[in-house]
Design an enzyme around this catalytic site. Structure first.
Site, PDB file in Angstrom:
ATOM      1  N   GLU B 175       0.915  -1.102   0.061  1.00  0.00           N
ATOM      2  CA  GLU B 175       0.054  -0.058   0.110  1.00  0.00           C
ATOM      3  C   GLU B 175       0.979   1.401   0.130  1.00  0.00           C
ATOM      4  O   GLU B 175       2.043   1.074   0.580  1.00  0.00           O
ATOM      5  CB  GLU B 175      -0.891   0.037   1.252  1.00  0.00           C
ATOM      6  CG  GLU B 175      -0.509  -0.353   2.452  1.00  0.00           C
ATOM      7  CD  GLU B 175       0.858   0.358   3.050  1.00  0.00           C
ATOM      8  OE1 GLU B 175       0.886   1.621   2.732  1.00  0.00           O
ATOM      9  OE2 GLU B 175       1.801  -0.275   3.326  1.00  0.00           O
ATOM     10  N   GLU B 318       4.353  -0.453   1.268  1.00  0.00           N
ATOM     11  CA  GLU B 318       4.525  -0.679  -0.347  1.00  0.00           C
ATOM     12  C   GLU B 318       4.334  -2.107  -0.803  1.00  0.00           C
ATOM     13  O   GLU B 318       3.991  -2.206  -1.719  1.00  0.00           O
ATOM     14  CB  GLU B 318       5.710   0.005  -0.807  1.00  0.00           C
ATOM     15  CG  GLU B 318       5.912   1.606  -0.481  1.00  0.00           C
ATOM     16  CD  GLU B 318       7.468   2.098  -1.179  1.00  0.00           C
ATOM     17  OE1 GLU B 318       8.148   1.006  -1.952  1.00  0.00           O
ATOM     18  OE2 GLU B 318       7.576   3.100  -1.016  1.00  0.00           O
TER      19      GLU B 318
END
Lengths: 350, 350
Positions: B175, B318
């Protein structure tokens, strides 16, 4: 200690930290919050310092798996018979062992060295450096003479120097030797120092009764060899092993030529401890790959004050932990070399 | 819950453990002491069970990095400004972020999805699935409607189904969203449940004062949305995020089609918690990649009772943790497929 080894040991210098600021500045310029990649940032920093370059490269990697037998196996301290040592040396030479699979995964070549297997292991692919056919039983006297330990050290030193000459940028340790957690625990107890009980575990899987017996055998070995334990080299000879001495030599050789080295697990840590006792600057060049499931390893890690890269509850040796840790060191080098910077990517810094 | 999502959630089954004995028998026939590869043996066992095959394969791997903005950022809970979300989405699309480097290292493709970035991020390579331009401020009301959360879930579900159809054998979550540790902590507090103080950390690096303020904002959000917190879907809408809902959908979709999935760190764990609350069988398909350095993650791991693969003190998100964990899952599959057996290598078993 013979003059040649003494000169090498004395030549080992702490890393030059003058490039550390440049390394950290570069890491902080990459598109991530400062320090947010945790150990990866520490790994590449240490790699740069050990190899004295702020431009780290991924290149040839080699894991050296040293094999040897142990006279103390006769005391019944292992779950496996001594015949497994040559069988596993053959298995490693043929590419079927765990270290071969994980070495290939990590892009590392595996080299297996006969330092002192009890029987001939003259298979293709085995580097023949036998000092003698297994150590003597340390519960009854020294495992080997100081001269034999020095010969074994020199084998490791020369392997590290040759690796550097052929362009290796990262090397690792590994071992195979039935019963070799026993001399390793004895070395830790003598040199950390610590109690035998807190550094002795189940090796490849002994039960409570055998564990109790193993502790007794180690205590007896330390008593029998008490006069040799105040000096790291003499302790290595008295209660160590030929493969452990080979690893110790590899570590000394690597540190002397500024070649970063990954220490495998419990047995390799015992060899690393001897090397660091000979010259504390050695530690600057070492990555401790993983916390072994072998019960005493945590005691070493705590007392020696190092934090390993991985904890995968492994207890196999051979260099398997070193191989996996190499994949993370490579990842850290890629982060350093391949990420965008705040300015190049147009990302706001705060 | 809409009927389509409800049917999918109800279709998720626990893994069939009838092949587990075969898997473990094979692992014990490999040339190593039984269990001595620790977590690697657990990883391949779980991979086999999740994908329902005792012949595990390494194949296409994809990490989905979901991006979204958060109305609650207006409360001043993050060290970075909201403009960093689109900048980092662009950086990921261009291949310059940490997840790109580590994904490449792991052999995984990175796909970045706009679930709800506050501004347009219509760059080449960004999958356009914006539900709305950032959530509303959860400190003043629900972050989104249940219908919006369902739309976001469905995006994730469809991405998992499409990955399975194109032959992916392992997928991962990730994310990007400034302020997204704040809704994640709120979700943990509501659904674990736990105290806000024990699940709230410094995100990308806030100081003590801002941390205290962040805790206050989360408490206020939980109070304002108190009537929605008894149900996982309503909680996700009220105090979650669009990228968190996308991850939750990806997890549900993966479990429904028996596609093993690697959960990244803190924010992805919040999404995984929602998914497991919707159907506890989801957990059988999940690998928790690493322990995040975000302070509250240990609280989740303890209370939920999972042990992550890695602890590298990372706190970047991420999908970086998922990427590194994939390299270890691959290593475990190689061990299973490539090691010699005791009989083939002529090694004594005891």
């Amino acid at each position: 200690m013979n003059a040649k080894i003494q000169a090498l040991v004395e030549s080992i210098q702490p890393v030059d930290r003058s490039i550390e600021t440049d390394i950290i500045d570069h890491l902080n310029d990459l598109t991530k919050p400062p320090g947010s990649l945790g150990k990866l940032e520490q790994l590449v920093t240490q790699f740069c310092l050990a190899s004295q370059s702020s431009q780290p490269k991924i290149g040839k990697k080699i894991i050296f798996t040293f094999a040897g037998d142990h006279g103390v196996a006769a005391e019944g301290v292992s779950a496996f018979p001594q015949e497994v040592t040559p069988q596993m040396v053959a298995n490693i030479a043929m590419g079927g062992a765990a270290v071969n699979v994980l070495g290939k995964h990590a892009g590392a070549e595996i080299r297996v060295i006969d330092m002192g297997v009890a029987v001939p292991v003259e298979f293709p692919g085995v580097i023949q450096k036998k000092i003698k056919a297994g150590t003597d039983n340390m519960a009854q006297g020294p495992a080997m003479s100081v001269e034999e330990a020095e010969k074994a050290l020199w084998v490791g030193i020369e392997l590290a120097q040759a690796a550097k000459e052929e362009g290796a940028l990262l090397i690792g340790t590994g071992e195979m030797g039935i019963a070799n957690t026993t001399p390793s625990s004895a070395l830790f107890a003598a040199l950390l120092p610590c109690e035998v009980e807190e550094i002795t575990g189940r090796g490849t899987g002994i039960n409570d009764e055998v564990l109790k017996h193993k502790i007794g055998v180690i205590k007896k070995s330390l008593k029998v060899n008490a006069s040799s334990l105040s000096n790291p080299l003499e302790a290595l000879a008295a209660v160590g092993g030929l493969e452990i001495a080979g690893i110790c030599g590899l570590i000394l050789g690597a540190a002397a030529c500024k070649l970063p080295l990954v220490v495998d697990g419990f047995i390799s840590s015992a060899a690393a401890l001897v090397a660091c006792k000979l010259n504390p600057s050695v530690e600057d060049y070492l990555f401790f790959s993983h916390k072994s499931q072998e019960a005493g390893h945590q005691t070493f890690l705590n007392k020696f004050g190092v934090e390993p890269i991985l904890d995968l509850q492994m207890r196999l040796g051979e260099g398997t932990g070193a191989a996996l840790a190499m994949t993370l060191i490579d990842a850290s080098i890629k982060i350093y070399n391949e990420m965008a910077t705040f300015s190049s990517a147009g990302v706001s810094k705060e």
